[in-house]
Design an enzyme around this catalytic site. Structure first.
Site, PDB file in Angstrom:
ATOM      1  N   GLU A 165       0.936  -0.902   0.207  1.00 26.41           N
ATOM      2  CA  GLU A 165      -0.027  -0.522   0.213  1.00 26.41           C
ATOM      3  C   GLU A 165       0.668   1.285  -0.148  1.00 26.41           C
ATOM      4  OE1 GLU A 165      -3.280  -0.408   0.273  1.00 26.41           O
ATOM      5  OE2 GLU A 165      -3.749  -2.208  -0.108  1.00 26.41           O
TER       6      GLU A 165
ATOM      7  N   CYS B 146      -1.837   9.532   2.789  1.00 29.38           N
ATOM      8  CA  CYS B 146      -1.736   9.042   1.211  1.00 29.38           C
ATOM      9  C   CYS B 146      -2.460   9.167   0.296  1.00 29.38           C
ATOM     10  CB  CYS B 146      -1.701   7.386   1.154  1.00 29.38           C
ATOM     11  SG  CYS B 146      -2.868   6.680   2.403  1.00 29.38           S
TER      12      CYS B 146
END
Length: 448
Positions: free
Chosen positions: A208, A242
């Site tokens: 991720e 993010c």
């Protein structure tokens, strides 16, 4: 205790079959939720110390999400564990096919610093639900949260869940060992290192990562609502998310109106002086603060508190560092555009982002972006919200990562889907054997 010893104990515990039962998984998840509830205030204090997160922001973006993730897993666990019966082809007449979800074994979860509670525990929940053991490596850049995680999760037997704190050398040591699965959240640069280490043992990975997530405002968008939702998604956690919008394209006709509405939305959310607002967070450390200051030297800052106010950077050069590197902070570049196709080409010429945000009321424009760009996820007329539903898998593509999780996707990520075929003994398809007289004719009849 050495991490290698912990891993060996976990592997032995797993091999004995303890973690595979429904009762073990259910009990572990229930105990986890109980422990998190009991120590909620400790985590709130730690998140405030590490990142300046207010209680409301920490609960909304970290703690509450994890409670919901555990509840969702407990509600659906029996269904997820059940073997899936699948059809068989006519050439397999009499047989039955199943997909059995088998846990991998010992899972290494390497967590980041920006959401040090949520992004440590969310994959852990999926791994436990799938019947694995977990070694959790929190980020050393959020030290208070890491210590509380170690303190709270030490209530579990280390054979089930173990927290290993430390710096880069500790992570390197863990990656040198043969894990059964690795789940990493962090930068693309470090993600490549993790993948190289995993390749040594052919260990499967979920990465991720991040990237520069584009935001597009078209002339038919609801400008006032778009501005409010963009301000929320960009400056939550001081931009250290993010999937935060990394740069913004605004159509010429509404550029000035959107900029004005965005400035008003920032003031509405964080007041005239965001640096003093209790809901506005701080930058994680001095190194990141200085990096951000190099992008926007005239930004309003409180260096002592490592705080930088929301900053709109108009028309930056596309080859400048702020447009080449992931910002991961409270700076939002704004650029004008005329034609939608030009923005699509701009996005396609760059590494695939983790998220794409589009504000429009046109289904035609919506379809253009969905089908002509590639990103981990797309959120239309909002920001961030696609990550918070357990019914949608979340993950990246290309430079922004591989694999996904959340809800059932987490369970599947940490499960090997093992194919099982049970053949009948009532009769035998003799045409498959080499001594069958009409073998080729029959095979040609079926396989065409």
């Amino acid at each position: 205790m050495q991490s290698s010893e912990i891993m060996n104990r976990q592997k032995s515990y797993f091999d004995e079959g303890h973690t595979k039962s429904y009762l073990h998984r259910k009990t572990t998840l229930e105990n986890l939720k109980m422990l998190l509830h009991e120590n909620e205030n400790l985590f709130l204090e730690a998140l405030q110390k590490d990142l300046g997160k207010s209680s409301s922001e920490a609960y909304m973006t970290e703690i509450g999400i994890i409670y919901e993730e555990i509840s969702f897993a407990l509600k659906h666990l029996k269904k997820w564990m059940r073997a899936e019966k699948v059809k068989t082809s006519v050439t397999h007449l009499g047989s039955k096919g199943f997909i059995h979800k088998e846990p991998y074994g010992t899972v290494l979860v390497i967590a980041p610093w920006n959401y040090p509670y949520q992004l440590a525990l969310s994959p852990l929940i999926g791994a436990i639900a799938a019947g694995n053991t977990v070694i959790l490596k929190p980020s050393e850049l959020a030290p208070q949260t890491a210590l509380v995680l170690e303190h709270v999760l030490s209530r579990f037997r280390e054979e089930i869940i173990a927290v290993v704190n430390g710096g880069v050398e500790t992570t390197t040591e863990l990656l040198e060992q043969k894990q059964d699965y690795i789940f990493f959240t962090g930068s693309t640069h470090v993600g490549k290192i993790v993948m190289q280490k995993a390749a040594t043992h052919l260990t499967p990975v979920t990465l991720e990562l991040g990237g520069k997530s584009p935001l597009i405002i078209t002339k038919d968008a609801n400008i006032q609502l778009a501005a409010k939702r963009v301000a929320f998604g960009k400056w939550l956690n001081a931009g250290q998310t993010c999937i935060a919008p990394d740069y913004c394209f605004v159509q010429d006709e509404v550029y000035d109106a959107f900029k004005m509405a965005l400035e008003a939305a920032i003031s509405d959310l964080y007041g005239d002086n965001p640096l003093e607002h209790p809901e506005y967070g701080r930058i994680v450390n001095e190194a990141h603060f200085k990096r951000l200051l190099s992008y926007a030297p005239d930004a309003k800052v409180d260096e002592a508190k490592l705080k930088m106010a929301p900053y709109l950077l108009e028309e930056p050069d596309v080859y400048s560092p702020v447009m080449q590197e992931e910002i991961f902070g409270p700076i939002l570049p704004l650029k004008r555009f005329t034609e939608v196709q030009d923005v699509i080409l701009f996005i396609r010429e760059r590494p695939k982002p983790l998220a794409l945000y589009l504000f429009t009321t046109s289904r035609e424009i919506e379809r253009k972006f969905i089908f002509n760009t590639s990103s981990g996820g797309v959120c239309i007329n909002d920001t961030l919200m696609h990550i918070s539903t357990p019914y949608l898998p979340f993950g990246g593509v290309g430079d922004s990562g591989m694999g996904n999780y959340h809800g059932e996707a987490s369970f599947r990520t940490f499960s090997h889907e093992k194919s099982v075929l049970r053949q009948t003994n009532a009769f035998d398809m003799k045409f498959r054997y080499p001594n069958s007289k009409h073998r080729e004719n029959i095979v040609r009849f079926f396989l065409k």
